[in-house]
Design a protein around this motif. Sequence first.
Motif, PDB file in Angstrom:
ATOM      1  N   GLU A 171     -49.097  33.307 -96.452  1.00 19.83           N
ATOM      2  CA  GLU A 171     -48.823  32.811 -95.700  1.00 19.83           C
ATOM      3  C   GLU A 171     -50.316  31.703 -96.277  1.00 19.83           C
ATOM      4  O   GLU A 171     -50.360  30.634 -95.506  1.00 19.83           O
ATOM      5  CB  GLU A 171     -49.187  33.376 -94.371  1.00 19.83           C
ATOM      6  CG  GLU A 171     -48.108  34.221 -93.353  1.00 19.83           C
ATOM      7  CD  GLU A 171     -47.961  35.418 -93.751  1.00 19.83           C
ATOM      8  OE1 GLU A 171     -47.751  36.363 -92.080  1.00 19.83           O
ATOM      9  OE2 GLU A 171     -48.437  35.730 -94.068  1.00 19.83           O
ATOM     10  N   ASP A 208     -33.242  40.893 -95.783  1.00 20.46           N
ATOM     11  CA  ASP A 208     -32.901  39.684 -96.414  1.00 20.46           C
ATOM     12  C   ASP A 208     -31.690  39.327 -97.207  1.00 20.46           C
ATOM     13  O   ASP A 208     -32.390  38.315 -97.287  1.00 20.46           O
ATOM     14  CB  ASP A 208     -34.620  39.957 -97.070  1.00 20.46           C
ATOM     15  CG  ASP A 208     -36.004  40.421 -96.571  1.00 20.46           C
ATOM     16  OD1 ASP A 208     -36.078  39.154 -95.755  1.00 20.46           O
ATOM     17  OD2 ASP A 208     -36.498  41.106 -97.840  1.00 20.46           O
ATOM     18  N   LYS A 230     -39.814  32.350 -93.986  1.00 20.49           N
ATOM     19  CA  LYS A 230     -40.241  33.800 -94.263  1.00 20.49           C
ATOM     20  C   LYS A 230     -41.342  34.057 -95.632  1.00 20.49           C
ATOM     21  O   LYS A 230     -40.607  34.032 -96.309  1.00 20.49           O
ATOM     22  CB  LYS A 230     -39.369  34.944 -94.390  1.00 20.49           C
ATOM     23  CG  LYS A 230     -39.842  35.899 -94.131  1.00 20.49           C
ATOM     24  CD  LYS A 230     -38.981  37.578 -94.132  1.00 20.49           C
ATOM     25  CE  LYS A 230     -39.637  39.126 -94.183  1.00 20.49           C
ATOM     26  NZ  LYS A 230     -38.413  39.520 -93.764  1.00 20.49           N
TER      27      LYS A 230
END
Length: 114
Positions: free
Chosen positions: A3, A58, A46
């Motif tokens: 992130e 995923d 994501k």
Amino acid sequence: MSEDTIFGKIIRGELPATVVYEDDLCMAFRDLYPAAPMHILLIPRKPIPRLCDSAPEDQALLGHLMLTASKIAAQEGLGDKYRLVVNNGEGAGQTVFHLHLHIIGGRSLSWPPG
Ligand code: AMP
């Protein structure tokens, strides 16, 4: 943490980018240092650091990225002449640890890549 990469900042709107496509799962923007006349980066929202960090859960997301890359290539007028690249890991040239597909086109592309 993924992130905290520049791509995480772009997703959160903290860094500017020239966005060419976005949906609830991914976004695409122009590469700041293009390696070809057309060079777009497609990233999942994501924060998966590398392709090898993706998990069976995923699968649908990774499929969505491939289909979306094809859609973006058409949208950008690349026809059927473009290349998708995923650099996985530092040794393969990955510099931003948030999974991304390079969509490259607009010139002739040699093989094998460097
Ligand atoms: P990779 O080397 O596969 O990790 O690719 C990272 C890509 O991100 C490179 O092609 C860079 O040119 C591109 N890049 C780095 N910073 C930015 C940014 N702020 N906006 C758009 N693209 C970027």
